[in-house]
Design a protein around this motif. Structure first.
Motif, PDB file in Angstrom:
ATOM      1  N   VAL A  31       0.823  -1.216   0.000  1.00 25.27           N
ATOM      2  CA  VAL A  31       0.000   0.000   0.000  1.00 25.27           C
ATOM      3  C   VAL A  31       0.856   1.265   0.000  1.00 25.27           C
ATOM      4  O   VAL A  31       0.376   2.339  -0.317  1.00 25.27           O
ATOM      5  N   HIS A 197     -10.276 -13.214   6.086  1.00 24.85           N
ATOM      6  CA  HIS A 197      -8.922 -13.095   6.625  1.00 24.85           C
ATOM      7  C   HIS A 197      -8.787 -11.734   7.296  1.00 24.85           C
ATOM      8  O   HIS A 197      -8.263 -11.608   8.388  1.00 24.85           O
ATOM      9  N   SER A 198      -9.265 -10.723   6.593  1.00 22.83           N
ATOM     10  CA  SER A 198      -9.223  -9.337   7.062  1.00 22.83           C
ATOM     11  C   SER A 198      -7.891  -8.932   7.676  1.00 22.83           C
ATOM     12  O   SER A 198      -7.843  -8.478   8.818  1.00 22.83           O
ATOM     13  N   MET A 200      -4.800  -6.425   8.401  1.00 26.33           N
ATOM     14  CA  MET A 200      -4.894  -4.990   8.565  1.00 26.33           C
ATOM     15  C   MET A 200      -4.481  -4.264   7.287  1.00 26.33           C
ATOM     16  O   MET A 200      -5.014  -3.200   6.991  1.00 26.33           O
ATOM     17  N   GLU A 201      -3.560  -4.848   6.537  1.00 22.31           N
ATOM     18  CA  GLU A 201      -3.261  -4.271   5.224  1.00 22.31           C
ATOM     19  C   GLU A 201      -4.179  -4.949   4.206  1.00 22.31           C
ATOM     20  O   GLU A 201      -4.143  -6.166   4.053  1.00 22.31           O
ATOM     21  N   THR A 202      -5.002  -4.164   3.540  1.00 24.18           N
ATOM     22  CA  THR A 202      -5.863  -4.779   2.539  1.00 24.18           C
ATOM     23  C   THR A 202      -5.012  -5.214   1.343  1.00 24.18           C
ATOM     24  O   THR A 202      -3.840  -4.855   1.225  1.00 24.18           O
ATOM     25  N   SER A 250       4.479  -7.746   4.077  1.00 22.38           N
ATOM     26  CA  SER A 250       3.049  -7.980   3.960  1.00 22.38           C
ATOM     27  C   SER A 250       2.392  -7.609   5.275  1.00 22.38           C
ATOM     28  O   SER A 250       2.855  -8.022   6.340  1.00 22.38           O
ATOM     29  N   GLY A 251       1.324  -6.843   5.167  1.00 20.89           N
ATOM     30  CA  GLY A 251       0.593  -6.464   6.384  1.00 20.89           C
ATOM     31  C   GLY A 251      -0.420  -7.523   6.757  1.00 20.89           C
ATOM     32  O   GLY A 251      -1.582  -7.220   6.999  1.00 20.89           O
ATOM     33  N   GLY A 252       0.053  -8.778   6.803  1.00 22.90           N
ATOM     34  CA  GLY A 252      -0.829  -9.878   7.166  1.00 22.90           C
ATOM     35  C   GLY A 252      -1.423 -10.564   5.946  1.00 22.90           C
ATOM     36  O   GLY A 252      -1.781  -9.915   4.977  1.00 22.90           O
ATOM     37  N   PHE A 254      -2.390 -14.584   6.270  1.00 22.85           N
ATOM     38  CA  PHE A 254      -3.152 -15.692   6.844  1.00 22.85           C
ATOM     39  C   PHE A 254      -3.694 -16.608   5.759  1.00 22.85           C
ATOM     40  O   PHE A 254      -4.740 -17.235   5.910  1.00 22.85           O
ATOM     41  N   SER A 283     -10.325  -1.370  -0.880  1.00 23.34           N
ATOM     42  CA  SER A 283     -10.950  -0.789   0.300  1.00 23.34           C
ATOM     43  C   SER A 283     -11.214  -1.920   1.285  1.00 23.34           C
ATOM     44  O   SER A 283     -11.123  -3.103   0.919  1.00 23.34           O
ATOM     45  N   ARG A 284     -11.553  -1.575   2.499  1.00 21.36           N
ATOM     46  CA  ARG A 284     -11.868  -2.617   3.472  1.00 21.36           C
ATOM     47  C   ARG A 284     -13.102  -3.389   3.016  1.00 21.36           C
ATOM     48  O   ARG A 284     -13.211  -4.591   3.213  1.00 21.36           O
ATOM     49  N   LEU A 692     -15.562  -3.015   9.099  1.00 20.35           N
ATOM     50  CA  LEU A 692     -15.128  -3.538  10.391  1.00 20.35           C
ATOM     51  C   LEU A 692     -16.022  -3.048  11.528  1.00 20.35           C
ATOM     52  O   LEU A 692     -15.892  -3.499  12.659  1.00 20.35           O
ATOM     53  N   LEU A 697     -14.009  -8.003  14.673  1.00 20.75           N
ATOM     54  CA  LEU A 697     -12.800  -8.749  15.000  1.00 20.75           C
ATOM     55  C   LEU A 697     -12.512  -8.576  16.490  1.00 20.75           C
ATOM     56  O   LEU A 697     -12.924  -7.592  17.093  1.00 20.75           O
TER      57      LEU A 697
END
Lengths: 766, 158, 298
Positions: A31, A197-198, A200-202, A250-252, A254, A283-284, A692, A697
């Motif tokens: 991002v 998974h959501s 924090m980094e989309t 990578s911001g996550g 999973f 976007s989220r 969110l 979460l």
């Protein structure tokens, strides 16, 4: 070759190599990437779950000032797919889920790109949609992929003309005989829901296409740059050499960043922007509704046991909800199904598993890779069985649990089986068997336990380079992406101890498929083992070369030399020279360096031997985990408070104990969150809770006390005895919580999630 | 259409012209290239955009840049003074209080705001102060340990 | 990721200017206070105002002040966290500080304002029930001058108030509480972390000296009706005799009946209704205990 190495870093809770970058805000994620000339992408998505695209008018969008490209599936008519090539980059003749990308726009600013979407008109002809995989598998259901049998696909069995795109069946022994010889038979249906998974980094990616060389560069947070490059090259029918993936932090992920998601849109746009890079940031809402989810699944388990709880036979029927596209679903379904019997000896088994398309968001790789789902069913039923026959739930697991030397369901001999110890230590720490506290006011307490077994995708390959520069600094070049699991740190620890240098002399740059060699993926808990072994192999070569060099320079037998903390030491004579000085002497003013390669595959290992023809089901290592949970349920509100979770994990050898704790604590919290708070609220295929604010979460106020316990069973072929950690950690949490809730209030949940409202409804309080 | 504003970011003064519809978040990330502050949702639900405005944590995605005029903004990049890490940054590294690191800047800034006011904050106060930052990696337990280590250090006059 | 559409932007230096601009621009213009609700709705495309009128350059709207006659005024632009942390509010109207403390997260509370929260008129507003049981008054200003109204009369429907374009909330007034009085706000969400209320209950009880009876009882509910709801029938039950467990249970039952919660993606109406019953029982019990102790609230 010389006296044994000191082990200075492996086994120690060494601080993260990426820690400094992350606490100072210097770490760059996808991002954050900015490339000269960069444009911004936005995506128009399907509002319908199943429809034919009749007409499209993109002319107005193209005229919006600042718009540089408007791309449809007609302009970019390609598909991709890891196992089944069924997914268009941009929808072509039809749309198959709400949120499917239909048109992409690239513009000078993100705002302009988003605005331009509103000027696009698409006419759809709605088709009947199907949302339940059992309905989708039945005769007469709307067919989602009319050309299923025409798709390019690797090994997976489909039912042509239907929505079933993967069928697996396996049996050992004879379940009917087993049931006949059982004292008690149990048959239960379970449901485990889809979750996001959501991270924090989309999802985000930047793609650039060079029209002259016809090459693509993609900056991405994917956990598998090489495999994505391959999927991508296959999709476009271009040589792999024309695709370059550059990895960022990578911001996550999973598991969710293993597919072509933001990358697909970015690439489709980049193809038409005359060399200007295009950045696509989800976007989220897009993250929650148009990326991947965990596969929901329906599981029927029929189990026969002896009076004392010994398992005799088990039959499993699993229906996996694939969503609209296959992605890694076929592998999830297959590998998940194979662990449905749990870490238990069961002489007669039979499984039937089918993966079925539905008109919903695509199911993909999600931490646990199918094992989470089957563990839910297996472990809740183990408690049902224990309860009915009057055996302690802990005891029934001990009784049936795998021990060293037992056979897995394909005849593979199980080594490094720390299962018993995980049961012992978890149950002891939670105070299993202690006198139960009575109900206090409206609150009741209970304890529950659950276990899991998880393998790793076998065989897979890893390679690395280790480069030593003239000043003694060392770079470990591998394509293992740092997705947050501490990959860089663990690999550097292994390198440091294998070579014999200070950890601080090692750097681990981010992957770049032009430079770092092939790795399968950061997935399947495989990195410590596979890349760790590759690093060990390369490291041994580097060490050998250094000592040979030292022998030459010092004119001594290298056999009497060792390397420790960057100093060459002669046996019985102390330090002779530093690595840095050695290299200076050897290379002088003209410069030079050392470069060695490490390649590792578990293929060919005797550990994989199994019954004839069944070696494909073996795993080079098996991980065991037990979660023991204490909950407090408020019987007036349905609030389930998880007080404590003891999570005992057999990791083989904890290369970095702090890193293992991080993964365990993190996965436990994800498990609590999935189980108690997360749920997609659907209406006609549309996810209503797409932020969110409403897809809840776990926050810091929702966590239990977590006690991670590391069990080390020492794997004979793992680096320093290590196996893996990340994947199984999420699996036993849900059933352990459910089992604890039963202990507290006598309500048996067989479906997830266990929300406050569901608990209260089950208590028939309203 | 653009509005001229003056603000201090990490002890440096900036005179910029922004469109009124630019959020403080985008001014920081795109105008000033300080990408340590993140956009995880843009709607105030995740907390990864948190910065300190006059020492107080706010969701910068819900603040217009024009409202930062005349104020002092602290982002994660402003925490280490002269290359020396803030005790919270050191503690986060020591305690392993981050995994993917995406929420780390917001966590550290939120903790700093708390400790600046309550150097001996209790565990419950720490949790309440950080409740607005989501961590999907689940580093919460170690984050609490890292912040407590600093409160204990401060207690000992460290 | 989330971009705002362009809008005309105004920074009036005083209320008069703000009112003038808002009246001129009409319903397509919005006042901007904390932005924690407005900007979210704009980013989600739910509303597309052509103009924003930023109220934060107007001085004097963000103070908590002791007024004459033991009254306290809270400026409309007072942040939720200022209310949460105000020593004055915590000692005189602790229920308001309690409600402020469960609204969103700290960083949201630092931005959000009381005027913004009440002006938004969400049926689930955490601040409204507390203001209702405290009998707060809302002061508004418009082209035709100032007006004051009881908070209960302020809400008309979900997201709808008696304010017409060109009118602004400027402050809230709270009068002194009686002795032996205590108030409590309880809220239930989907998790312990911050959430909008699935159901919220504020209760204020003023005990008769030396008797387990109420001289005054006020109950207000969040998230279970089209507006923040004053539960008058419930109050009648609480005023009808000794406040033993049976009466409190009855009051809780009536509160559940008085509510009319909808079912939506967050919760079913029946769960919300049951939570009204449970929370009312707990809130009344807690308020009684606190009133007995001589505390004014948690």
């Amino acid at each position: 070759m010389g006296p044994k190495n000191d082990v200075r870093y492996v086994g120690k809770p060494v601080s993260r190599l990426d820690g400094l970058e992350k606490v100072t805000g210097q770490a760059v994620y996808s991002v954050d990437i900015v490339v000269p000339g960069m444009l911004y992408g936005a995506t128009l998505r399907s509002p319908l779950p199943h429809a034919r695209i009749m007409e499209m008018d993109i002319s107005e969008a193209g005229n919006v000032p600042g718009v540089r490209a408007v791309v449809t599936g007609r302009d970019f008519p390609f598909t991709f797919g890891t196992v089944i090539q069924d997914q268009p980059f941009l929808a072509m003749d039809k749309v198959r889920y709400v949120g499917e990308p239909v048109v992409a726009v690239a513009a000078e600013t993100e705002a302009v790109a988003q605005e331009a979407l509103e000027k696009i008109k698409v006419k759809y002809e709605e088709l009947p949609a199907v949302f339940d995989p059992r309905e989708a598998a039945a005769r007469g259901a709307p067919v989602i992929h009319d050309d299923l049998e025409k798709y390019v696909r690797s090994d997976c069995e489909i039912i042509p003309g239907t929505n079933t795109c993967t069928l697996n069946a396996y049996s050992l022994g004879n379940v009917e005989t087993g049931f006949r010889n059982s004292d008690e038979i149990f048959e239960d249906d379970f449901y485990i829901h889809a979750v996001a998974h959501s991270p924090m980094e989309t999802h985000a990616a930047v793609a650039q296409y060079s029209p002259n060389s016809e090459e693509f560069i993609i900056w991405s947070s994917t956990d598998r740059p090489y495999r994505l490059a391959r999927d991508f090259a296959n999709g476009l029918s271009i040589p792999l050499s024309k695709v370059r993936f550059i990895s960022n932090y990578s911001g996550g992920g999973f598991g969710g960043k293993g597919g072509m998601i933001a990358e697909a849109v970015a690439v489709a746009l980049a193809r038409f922007t005359r060399g200007r890079p295009v950045k696509v940031v989800f976007s989220r809402e897009e993250e929650l509704t148009a990326s991947h989810t965990r596969h929901a699944s329906f599981i029927r388990l029929k189990t026969g046991v002896k009076r004392d709880g010994t398992l005799m036979a088990r039959r499993a029927e699993i229906t996996w909800d694939n969503g609209a596209y296959a992605a890694s679903g076929p592998s999830v379904a297959k590998r998940g199904a194979l662990t449905v019997f749990g870490p238990y000896r069961t002489p007669h088994i039979e499984l039937v598993s089918r993966l079925v398309y539905t008109n919903k968001e695509t199911g993909g790789a999600y931490r646990g890779f199918g094992t989470t789902q089957v563990t839910w069913a297996c472990e809740v039923q183990m408690d049902i069985i224990a309860g009915r026959i009057g055996v302690d739930p802990l005891e029934i697991r001990f009784r049936n649990g795998y021990r060293e030397g037992d056979f897995y369901i394909n005849g593979q001999t199980l080594h490094s089986v720390g299962f018993r110890e995980t049961l012992e230590r978890a149950s002891r720490e939670i105070g299993w068997g202690e006198k139960k506290a009575g109900k206090v006011g409206t609150k009741a307490r209970g304890k529950g336990i659950a276990a899991t077994i998880k393998g790793t995708n076998t065989p897979t390959d890893s390679s690395c380079f280790i480069k030593v520069d003239p000043d003694g600094s060392i770079a470990l070049l591998s394509s293992s992406v740092e997705i947050g699991g501490g990959q860089k740190t663990v690999l550097a620890q292994i390198a440091a101890d294998t070579i014999g240098v200070p950890l601080t002399s090692i750097s681990v740059p981010n992957p770049d498929t032009n430079i770092t060699p092939y790795d399968h993926a950061v997935a399947s808990s495989r990195t410590t083992y596979h890349m760790g072994n590759a690093v060990r192999i390369a490291g041994q070569k580097v060490r050998k070369k250094i000592l040979e060099m030292a022998g030459e320079v010092l004119k001594v037998d290298p056999g009497g030399l060792s390397l420790s903390e960057g100093k060459i030491v002669k046996e019985g004579a102390g330090e002779q020279i530093t690595l840095k000085a050695l290299l200076a002497k050897r290379f002088g003013a003209k410069g030079g360096g050392i470069l060695e390669e490490g390649y590792f595959t578990p293929e060919g290992s005797r550990l994989l031997d199994a019954l004839p023809g069944l070696k494909g089901m073996s795993s080079i290592f098996w991980m065991f985990a037990v979660h023991a949970v204490e909950v407090e349920v408020d019987t007036e509100t349905g609030v389930v408070k998880v007080l404590k979770i003891v999570a005992a994990h057999d990791v083989g050898k904890a290369i970095n104990p702090m890193g293992c704790e991080q993964q365990i604590e993190g996965a436990v919290i994800m498990g609590v969150s999935n189980t108690l708070f997360e749920e997609f609220k659907m209406e006609k295929g549309r996810i209503l809770n797409d932020t969110l604010a409403d897809y809840k979460l776990a926050s810091i106020l929702d966590i239990p006390e977590i006690i991670p316990i590391l069990v080390e069973s020492h794997h004979p072929e793992g680096p320093f005895g290590a196996k893996g950690i990340g994947e199984p950690a999420a699996a036993p949490t849900a059933p352990a919580i459910a089992n604890a809730v039963f202990d507290a209030i006598g309500i048996r949940f067989k479906d997830l999630p266990i929300t406050r409202e569901r608990v209260l409804a089950a208590l028939k309080k309203f | 259409m653009k509005v001229a504003i003056e603000l201090e970011v990490n002890n440096e003064s900036y005179k910029v012209e922004v469109e009124p519809w630019t959020t403080l978040l985008h001014l920081l990330r795109e105008g000033l290239h300080l990408t340590g502050t993140k956009e995880g949702c843009g709607l105030g639900d995740c907390g990864t955009c948190i910065v300190l405005v006059d020492g107080v944590p706010v969701n910068s995605c819900l603040m217009l840049a024009v409202d930062a005029h005349g104020h002092r903004v602290t982002t994660i990049e402003g925490l280490a003074a002269d290359g020396k890490l803030h005790p919270l940054q050191k503690s986060f590294i020591e305690k392993g209080a981050m995994q993917c690191g995406f929420c780390t800047p917001a966590m550290i800034l939120s903790a700093k705001a708390l400790l600046d006011k309550s150097p001996q904050a209790s565990e419950q106060e720490i949790k309440r102060a950080l409740a607005g930052v989501l961590c999907r990696c689940g580093s919460y337990q170690k984050i609490i340990e890292a912040v407590r280590a600093v409160t204990e250090g401060l207690e000992n006059g460290a | 990721m989330k971009r705002l559409r362009p809008f005309s932007y105004f920074e009036p230096p005083n209320i008069k200017e703000a009112i003038r601009i808002l009246a001129e621009q009409g319903s397509q213009a919005r006042p901007l206070a904390g932005g924690t609700d407005l900007l979210v709705r704009m980013k989600r495309g739910e509303i597309t105002p052509i103009a924003l009128v930023n109220l934060k350059r107007i001085s004097g709207l963000a103070q908590i002040k002791k007024e004459s006659g033991k009254t306290i005024s809270i400026g409309a632009l007072t942040s939720i966290s200022a209310i949460e942390n105000s020593p004055l509010i915590r000692s005189s109207y602790p229920v308001l500080a309690e409600a402020a403390g469960v609204l969103g997260s700290r960083s949201i509370r630092n931005l959000g304002t009381l005027g913004g929260n009440i002006g938004r008129a969400s049926p689930a507003s955490d601040m409204a029930p507390a203001l209702i049981v405290l009998q707060a008054r809302v002061v508004m200003e418009g082209l035709h001058g100032m007006r004051e109204v009881e908070i209960e009369k302020f809400f008309v429907g979900p997201g709808s108030t008696i304010l017409s374009p060109g009118n602004l909330i400027t402050s809230f007034f709270l009068t002194e509480r009686a002795p032996h009085s205590a108030a409590v706000y309880l809220k239930l969400g989907r998790r312990e972390g911050f959430d909008c209320a699935l159901a919220g209950v504020a209760v204020l009880i003023t005990r008769l000296a030396k008797k387990n009876e109420a001289r005054e009882a006020r109950v207000a509910l969040a998230a279970v009706a089209p507006v923040p709801l004053r539960a008058k029938k419930t109050e009648q039950v609480l005023l009808s005799g000794t406040l033993d467990e049976d009466r409190i249970k009855e009051a809780a039952r009536v509160a559940a009946e008085e509510s009319s919660p909808i079912s939506d993606m967050r919760a079913s109406g029946s769960y919300r209704r049951e939570m009204v019953r449970v929370l009312t029982f707990r809130a009344v019990s807690k308020a009684l205990t606190l009133a007995e102790r001589g505390d004014r609230g948690s």
